[in-house]
Design an enzyme around this catalytic site. Structure first.
Site, PDB file in Angstrom:
ATOM      1  N   ALA B  11     -32.906  10.994 -14.553  1.00  0.00           N
ATOM      2  CA  ALA B  11     -32.829  11.982 -13.465  1.00  0.00           C
ATOM      3  C   ALA B  11     -32.158  11.395 -12.233  1.00  0.00           C
ATOM      4  CB  ALA B  11     -34.221  12.490 -13.123  1.00  0.00           C
ATOM      5  N   GLY B  12     -31.185  10.536 -12.457  1.00  0.00           N
ATOM      6  CA  GLY B  12     -30.393  10.028 -11.337  1.00  0.00           C
ATOM      7  C   GLY B  12     -29.282  11.021 -11.035  1.00  0.00           C
ATOM      8  N   ALA B  14     -26.142  11.325 -12.207  1.00  0.00           N
ATOM      9  CA  ALA B  14     -25.435  11.902 -13.353  1.00  0.00           C
ATOM     10  C   ALA B  14     -26.328  12.903 -14.052  1.00  0.00           C
ATOM     11  CB  ALA B  14     -25.008  10.802 -14.319  1.00  0.00           C
ATOM     12  N   GLY B  15     -27.577  12.528 -14.249  1.00  0.00           N
ATOM     13  CA  GLY B  15     -28.516  13.390 -14.948  1.00  0.00           C
ATOM     14  C   GLY B  15     -28.768  14.695 -14.201  1.00  0.00           C
ATOM     15  N   PHE B 114     -12.715   1.242   1.709  1.00  0.00           N
ATOM     16  CA  PHE B 114     -13.557   0.523   0.764  1.00  0.00           C
ATOM     17  C   PHE B 114     -12.691  -0.409  -0.056  1.00  0.00           C
ATOM     18  CE2 PHE B 114     -17.900   1.258   1.083  1.00  0.00           C
ATOM     19  CZ  PHE B 114     -18.576   0.910  -0.084  1.00  0.00           C
ATOM     20  N   ASP B 208     -32.221   1.163 -21.231  1.00  0.00           N
ATOM     21  CA  ASP B 208     -32.905   1.887 -22.311  1.00  0.00           C
ATOM     22  C   ASP B 208     -31.943   2.761 -23.104  1.00  0.00           C
ATOM     23  OD1 ASP B 208     -35.898   2.697 -20.318  1.00  0.00           O
ATOM     24  OD2 ASP B 208     -35.006   0.787 -20.904  1.00  0.00           O
ATOM     25  N   GLN B 227     -20.330  -6.491 -13.522  1.00  0.00           N
ATOM     26  CA  GLN B 227     -19.845  -6.721 -12.155  1.00  0.00           C
ATOM     27  C   GLN B 227     -20.814  -7.532 -11.318  1.00  0.00           C
ATOM     28  OE1 GLN B 227     -19.292  -3.493  -9.010  1.00  0.00           O
ATOM     29  NE2 GLN B 227     -17.182  -4.086  -9.435  1.00  0.00           N
ATOM     30  N   HIS B 229     -21.497  -8.319  -7.663  1.00  0.00           N
ATOM     31  CA  HIS B 229     -21.180  -7.824  -6.321  1.00  0.00           C
ATOM     32  C   HIS B 229     -21.120  -9.010  -5.372  1.00  0.00           C
ATOM     33  CE1 HIS B 229     -21.482  -5.661  -2.525  1.00  0.00           C
ATOM     34  NE2 HIS B 229     -21.339  -4.526  -3.172  1.00  0.00           N
ATOM     35  N   LEU B 239     -28.875  -5.670  -2.369  1.00  0.00           N
ATOM     36  CA  LEU B 239     -27.483  -5.323  -2.121  1.00  0.00           C
ATOM     37  C   LEU B 239     -27.188  -5.161  -0.638  1.00  0.00           C
ATOM     38  CD1 LEU B 239     -24.763  -4.341  -3.293  1.00  0.00           C
ATOM     39  CD2 LEU B 239     -25.689  -2.026  -3.198  1.00  0.00           C
ATOM     40  N   GLU B 242     -20.779  -2.900   0.449  1.00  0.00           N
ATOM     41  CA  GLU B 242     -19.364  -3.157   0.735  1.00  0.00           C
ATOM     42  C   GLU B 242     -18.949  -2.452   2.017  1.00  0.00           C
ATOM     43  OE1 GLU B 242     -16.820  -3.805  -2.623  1.00  0.00           O
ATOM     44  OE2 GLU B 242     -15.817  -1.937  -2.115  1.00  0.00           O
ATOM     45  N   ARG B 273     -13.877  -6.286  -6.165  1.00  0.00           N
ATOM     46  CA  ARG B 273     -15.116  -7.071  -6.147  1.00  0.00           C
ATOM     47  C   ARG B 273     -15.065  -8.342  -6.963  1.00  0.00           C
ATOM     48  NH1 ARG B 273     -19.636  -2.262  -6.338  1.00  0.00           N
ATOM     49  NH2 ARG B 273     -19.245  -1.550  -4.218  1.00  0.00           N
ATOM     50  N   HIS B 337     -24.652  -6.731 -10.514  1.00  0.00           N
ATOM     51  CA  HIS B 337     -24.838  -5.471  -9.777  1.00  0.00           C
ATOM     52  C   HIS B 337     -24.660  -4.227 -10.629  1.00  0.00           C
ATOM     53  CE1 HIS B 337     -24.501  -2.587  -6.563  1.00  0.00           C
ATOM     54  NE2 HIS B 337     -23.254  -2.299  -6.865  1.00  0.00           N
ATOM     55  N   ARG B 372     -15.027  -2.278 -11.489  1.00  0.00           N
ATOM     56  CA  ARG B 372     -15.185  -0.982 -10.817  1.00  0.00           C
ATOM     57  C   ARG B 372     -14.930  -1.142  -9.328  1.00  0.00           C
ATOM     58  NH1 ARG B 372     -19.007   1.208  -7.886  1.00  0.00           N
ATOM     59  NH2 ARG B 372     -20.773  -0.106  -8.427  1.00  0.00           N
ATOM     60  N   SER B 377     -18.548   4.622  -8.385  1.00  0.00           N
ATOM     61  CA  SER B 377     -19.678   4.891  -9.273  1.00  0.00           C
ATOM     62  C   SER B 377     -20.315   6.226  -8.955  1.00  0.00           C
ATOM     63  CB  SER B 377     -20.724   3.779  -9.172  1.00  0.00           C
ATOM     64  OG  SER B 377     -21.866   4.133  -9.922  1.00  0.00           O
ATOM     65  N   LEU B 378     -20.547   6.484  -7.657  1.00  0.00           N
ATOM     66  CA  LEU B 378     -21.131   7.775  -7.278  1.00  0.00           C
ATOM     67  C   LEU B 378     -20.228   8.909  -7.758  1.00  0.00           C
ATOM     68  CD1 LEU B 378     -22.526   7.112  -3.684  1.00  0.00           C
ATOM     69  CD2 LEU B 378     -23.752   7.160  -5.842  1.00  0.00           C
TER      70      LEU B 378
END
Lengths: 296, 560, 325
Positions: B11-12, B14-15, B114, B208, B227, B229, B239, B242, B273, B337, B372, B377-378
């Site tokens: 449930a992040g 993407a989910g 970035f 998982d 990666q 970081h 973290l 960046e 990175r 990371h 990446r 990623s977001l």
């Protein structure tokens, strides 16, 4: 020591016994109270005025600080709520000189100006920081041996800790316990000591308000307290004044006497309970007075 | 038994984005997550989300190229094109959902620079962008009444006639196992940082979903691309975004020099990175570090600016190391990371197992290739989360009703019970630590044949120890002891794939830097590594490769 | 400096409240643990160490260890905190015993794990999603940076539950919507893109357990680990309600009465305050006030209906006119 005495609203209204006992106790402690200079001081706003207009609240407090500064004496209060509201206002003004400047512009018409340097203090803190616990102990004529007091601070004198300078004065966090022990009594600890008495919502949600009273007084009593002592007259109004309603809500009589801080001090300093007006309370203090072998 | 059209694991970002898409299409959608949605690791993304917005004179090709160059040309260019083309719309949609992006003077979205990009196209919310996005998507899921199996742990994928038709999961709160059938399953279970030590990732990032897919026969692609970081806080490994460098922070060695001048004179601290991490590691290894760290310096930005734009970083430095960033530089070092590698999917998120999709960090489309870029990623999560759901919406139309079989449930009940019944043996945490430390040692910022073989040897020992790992807590309610044992098994599978991927690639590319083969070899190695779990092969591992899709951009030397 | 810090261990002494739902008696008990751990550890580091090596049955929630996921809220020495950023050496420099309990005001599932259903149900009550009344033709909604930065305070909320845990009103009334939900509501009320501002204010103003039920005890401000200061957001909601003419509640009347009294005389008029708070035509409530009123009168403490002005009150009156927000 001389202070500009700011008694707040309630000690001149529904808790007159607080005013009287304060004057008596200060006399014995060698504290000179200059009330005249502060007669024109207004209510701090009590946190409620701040809901409508925070800047106005800060201005009124700055005016009170300016009046004290004019008298040449540090400001003394006897109410946790006054202390808290003043400390929060003071913090905002100290952190933002531009803001203070604007506020002083409003005060100019009365010929007042706040320097930004005052540190208003509650009697509770003044005794420890200015008078000294040793001096208090030396003046105790009638140590309250055998009496167990539960300390009830009042939210505004313990939160937020950043406004009350606990990092500069860590002893403030346990100041009430320190004084209880200094007058020879025993501290009854309980989780409610730093929590809310419910007074701010008395007119809004009486049920919640008296349930809070019931919770804290019951807990203190069950932990063995003979009485509760508080440095806030608003808390006193609820804990004492509405204890009958709280007993009703709890389904049993609680009957825990609630004393103002100066009243507890007064008893230990040998002042006559009649003078301290303990008989003005809704919940009778007869039991603890008889424990002290003192007739009411 | 529970039944749905689409079941999403995780449930992040993407989910939840996939779920929102599914619900909008009128389907019966559910999400299963081992933590409450707002605890997902998407929270930890700080710096921002990339998008080329054409109304600002940016173009998708610029972003696509930066991404592809950043990937050291391993990314599949058709996938990158899809992501770059859709990025603008994706970010605007997030804003319209309510994200409180920082604005420019004109009231439109404001941006910052970035890593790996010359154009400032990273849109952000202070240094809490991931958290801000996740919370808004959670709000949208509440608005849509999304069904979430909260604190349920998936133990197995259900396959029926070679098609993925659901999962077996247990409710952590009471230990009861259930079958959840779905016509399509979208894996959005995140990364596997706990396979390494230290890592910026949360304790829940145990790979998982990657392992579940792997064990179901789905290939894992480019798993060696891990990666590191460049700026993780000393000692704690937390973290440090960046974004600090995007806002102008310097990296200094013990001589007070901005050492990136030597390694990336053009992009300096905003090189990709892997380049920055290697530069830092070189400085540290050659004696110009400070207790194994370099320094991140933002003092010149001024207190006010730091508080407004880098607030969370201020908080972290102060709370965890007692450092005021406005007064002192912060010690940082490279830390594991993110994993570019993952479950192989096509541009629609579909894996090689019909009925199983994957999106987000657990997937590898590939858009990130060998490295990446920050703030991609977001973007990856929301674009491919949506695409996977969109494709699944169509896919399920052709499917019939769910079968009533609950065979897998029975088998899982027995398997879990057998783990609980083991006599007192090895400590789970100890075995994980030994594995993870070995992985960082063998598959670090640098690696070589010897180190990687060492990691493999270590893993073989770990696998034996795994069989003796015991669970002392035999209770049914909130038994995290059992969950950790299952997670450890998943982590070992992840580690296996990572090591085999690393041993396979005989070149250096992006994050996979071999000191014994330091050059990039496009002639032989412009391809993806694929690791399969295959019981018919030695060590149960089968290796294949697959070509990289090149559309517009020919691979060139990567210089920053 | 860091290398030397890493090497120093300290003794950490924890007393943890345990609860096992499978135990029929449903009793809680205390379990003490003593471990040696490096001196920069947090309480969470200590708990994880215990869970991993000393007692694998200890249940607690944690994930990011970086105060961003909100999982690890628990009571430490009586106050709710995020244990991942509570350093042991700061709260127990001489290895004093640290008391760890599950968060308050939530039912306990096991040990330090509570059910957050209460919390999330409160959040859901405020309709916690943007409700715009139109979609821009192209691109994003236009909004000033100031207006977005203003919302950052509330956006910093990571839903850890600490404020709800220690809320003194929730201890006596589980119908109160709570500090977290109200801070969340404020985030939408103050968002220029949301079209439901007045409706949101009205609902929370009128509702039983809405923002007037906050007792202003500042617990939530004190314990919030992210600087959201929920009570200050609640005060802003009240101010906005009053500014928008929502005057029908006891709270609004009370606030107006206090303000009027201070303007008029410089002090709160305790005789009139209860009457004006309830509304002077609210016969039912006025009668209810008579009993405590009589008690006070009997004890010679009833405030006089004659309420005199402070000296120099005209200057205070002027300030009321002059000082704008």
């Amino acid at each position: 020591m001389k202070y500009a005495f700011f008694p707040g609203c309630v000690s001149r209204g529904a808790c007159p016994e607080l005013f009287v006992s304060t004057v008596e106790v200060c006399s014995v402690l060698g504290i000179e109270l200059d009330y005249e200079s502060m007669k024109g001081a207004s209510c701090t706003g009590s946190g409620i005025l701040q809901e409508k207009n925070q800047k106005l609240g800060d201005t009124l407090n700055a005016r009170n600080f300016a009046l004290a500064e004019k008298s040449g004496n540090p400001l003394l209060t006897i109410c946790s709520t006054c202390q808290g509201v003043m400390s929060q206002a003071n913090k905002r003004m100290k952190e933002n000189p531009e803001y203070l400047k604007e506020i002083n512009q409003s005060l100019a018409e009365e010929g007042l100006e706040y320097s930004g340097n005052s540190e208003p203090k509650h009697l509770l803190w003044a005794i420890i920081e200015d008078i000294g616990i040793d001096k208090l102990k030396s003046l105790v004529k009638h140590p309250l041996k055998g009496l167990k007091f539960a300390p009830f601070y009042g939210c505004y004198i313990v939160r937020p800790s950043t406004a009350l300078d606990f990092s500069g004065h860590p002893e403030r966090e346990t100041s009430l316990e320190t004084i209880i022990e200094a007058v020879g009594a025993e501290v009854t600890d309980f989780t409610g000591k730093n929590l809310c008495c419910g007074f701010p919502i008395l007119m809004i949600n009486e049920s919640n308000s008296v349930n809070m009273v019931a919770k804290h007084t019951d807990e203190a009593k069950n932990n063995g307290a003979d009485a509760m002592v508080t440095p806030c007259p608003l808390c006193h109004l609820n804990l004492d004044g509405y204890q009958p309603q709280a007993s009703k809500a709890a389904g049993h009589t609680i009957g825990l006497p609630i004393l103002h801080l100066p009243q507890m001090l007064g008893l230990s300093l040998g002042i006559d309970p009649k003078t301290l007006k303990l008989n003005r309370h809704i919940i009778s203090s007869e039991k603890i007075l008889s424990l002290l072998f003192v007739r009411p | 038994m529970y039944e749905h059209d689409i079941l999403i694991i995780g449930a992040g970002l993407a989910g939840l984005r996939a779920a929102v898409e599914g619900v909008r299409n009128g389907l019966n959608v559910a999400v299963v997550s081992k933590v409450h949605p707002v605890r997902s690791h998407s929270n930890a993304a700080q710096g921002g989300i990339n998008a080329p917005l054409t109304d600002r004179g940016d173009d998708w090709e610029g972003h696509a190229y930066d991404t592809i160059k950043g990937s050291d040309f391993l990314a599949d260019q058709d996938a990158v094109e899809a992501m770059s083309r859709e990025a603008g719309e994706a970010v605007i949609e997030l804003e319209r959902m309510g994200v409180i992006f920082t604005r420019g003077e004109d009231g439109k979205l404001g941006s910052r620079r970035f890593g790996g990009q010359k154009v400032a196209r990273t849109f952000f919310v202070g240094t809490i962008t991931g958290s801000a996005l996740l919370h808004v998507l959670y709000e949208q899921s509440l608005k849509l009444g999304l069904n979430v199996y909260e604190e349920w742990f998936v133990t197995k994928l259900i396959l029926e006639d070679g098609v993925c038709r659901g999962v077996v999961a247990y409710d952590i709160k009471n230990g009861e196992l259930h079958t959840i059938k779905a016509k399509a399953v979208i894996m959005a279970s995140g990364g596997n940082g706990r396979v390494f030590e230290p890592s910026t990732q949360a304790l829940i990032c145990t790979g998982d979903g990657i392992a579940l897919a792997y064990k179901a026969g789905v290939p894992l692609m480019d798993m060696e691309m891990v990666q590191y970081h460049p700026t993780t806080l000393a000692r704690t490994g937390i973290l440090m975004s960046e974004a600090a460098r995007g806002e102008g922070a310097y990296l200094l060695n013990s001589n007070g020099e901005r050492f990136m001048e030597k390694y990336a004179p053009d992009y300096m601290e905003l090189a990709s990175r892997d380049v920055v991490s290697r530069s830092e590691q070189t400085e540290i290894d050659e004696g110009r570090g400070i207790d194994g760290n370099v320094l991140l310096d933002v003092r010149h930005l001024g207190r006010d600016y730091i508080e407004k734009r880098l607030g969370y970083l201020q908080e972290v430095a102060s709370e965890f190391l007692g450092i005021d960033m406005a007064e002192e530089p912060v010690p940082v070092r490279p830390g594991m990371h993110y994993i570019m590698g993952g479950i192989k999917t096509d541009v629609n998120g579909l894996t090689q197992l019909p009925g199983l999709y994957a999106a987000g960090e657990c997937a590898n489309v590939s858009v990130h290739g060998a490295n990446r870029l920050g703030a991609n990623s977001l973007l990856d999560t929301v674009v491919f989360g949506r695409r996977a759901a969109e494709h699944a919406v169509d896919y399920i139309k052709s499917l019939g009703k769910h079968s009533k079989s609950e065979n897998d449930l029975k088998l899982e009940q027995e398997r879990l019970q057998s783990i609980l019944d083991r006599p007192k043996g090895e400590n789970i945490a100890k075995v994980r630590e030994d594995m993870a430390v070995g992985m960082t040692k063998g598959i670090g910022v640098w690696r070589d044949q010897k180190s990687m073989e060492g990691a493999l040897e270590n893993l073989t020992t770990i696998k034996n120890r795994l069989l003796n790992v015991s669970v002392e807590d035999k209770g049914k309610f909130f038994n995290t002891n059992l969950m950790f044992a299952l997670e450890l098994e998943f982590m070992v599978d992840n580690a296996e794939a990572i090591i085999h991927g690393a041993l396979t690639r005989k070149e250096s590319r992006g994050a996979h830097f071999r000191t014994d083969m330091p050059d990039r070899d496009d002639k032989n190695w412009l391809k993806h590594t694929l690791v399969f779990h295959d019981v018919n092969h030695e060590n149960n591992v089968r290796i294949e490769t697959s070509p990289v899709t090149i559309t517009k951009w020919k691979p060139v030397e990567r210089v920053y | 400096m860091e290398a030397s810090r890493e090497g120093i261990l300290m003794n950490v002494n924890l007393k943890v409240k345990r609860f096992d739902p499978s135990d029929a008696s449903k009793n809680t008990w205390w379990q003490e643990y003593q471990i040696d751990i490096h001196q920069d550890s947090t309480v969470l580091d200590a708990l994880i160490h215990i869970r991993e090596y000393e007692d694998t049955s200890l249940a607690l929630r944690c994930a990011c260890r970086a105060s961003i996921c909100g999982s690890c809220g628990m009571k430490v020495n009586g106050s709710a905190k995020l244990v991942c950023k509570t350093r042991v050496i700061e709260i127990a420099p001489d290895s004093e015993q640290i008391i760890v309990e599950p968060m308050g005001n939530h039912p306990v599932i096991k040990d330090l794990v509570v059910s957050l259903d209460t919390f999330f149900n409160q959040i859901k009550r405020v309709k916690p999603y943007l409700q715009p009344d139109h979609i821009p033709q192209t691109g994003e909604y236009i909004a000033s940076n100031e207006s977005m930065e203003n919302l950052l305070t509330a956006m910093n909320c990571i839903m850890c539950g600490c404020c709800v845990s220690d809320c003194t009103v929730l201890e006596v009334d589980d119908n109160f919507i709570g500090p977290a939900a109200l801070a969340k509501a404020w985030r939408f009320v103050d968002d220029p893109r949301d079209s439901q501002r007045i409706d949101r204010l009205k609902e929370l103003n009128d509702e039983d357990g809405g923002f007037w039920d906050c007792t202003r005890c500042m617990q939530c401000v004190e314990v919030c680990p992210k600087g959201v200061a929920p009570m200050e957001r609640i005060m802003e909601l009240r101010e906005m309600a009053l500014d928008n003419g929502l005057n029908n509640t006891y709270g609004a009347k009370h606030a107006s009465a206090v303000s009027n009294h201070i303007e008029h005389s410089g002090r709160i008029d305790e005789f009139r305050l209860p009457l004006e708070s309830k509304g002077i035509f609210n016969i039912k409530e006025i009668i209810k006030l008579m009993l405590p009123g009589l008690r006070f009168a009997f004890k010679k403490r009833a405030p006089s209906p004659l309420h005199f002005k402070n000296p120099n009150q005209k200057f205070v009156k002027q300030l009321f006119k002059k000082v704008e927000k």
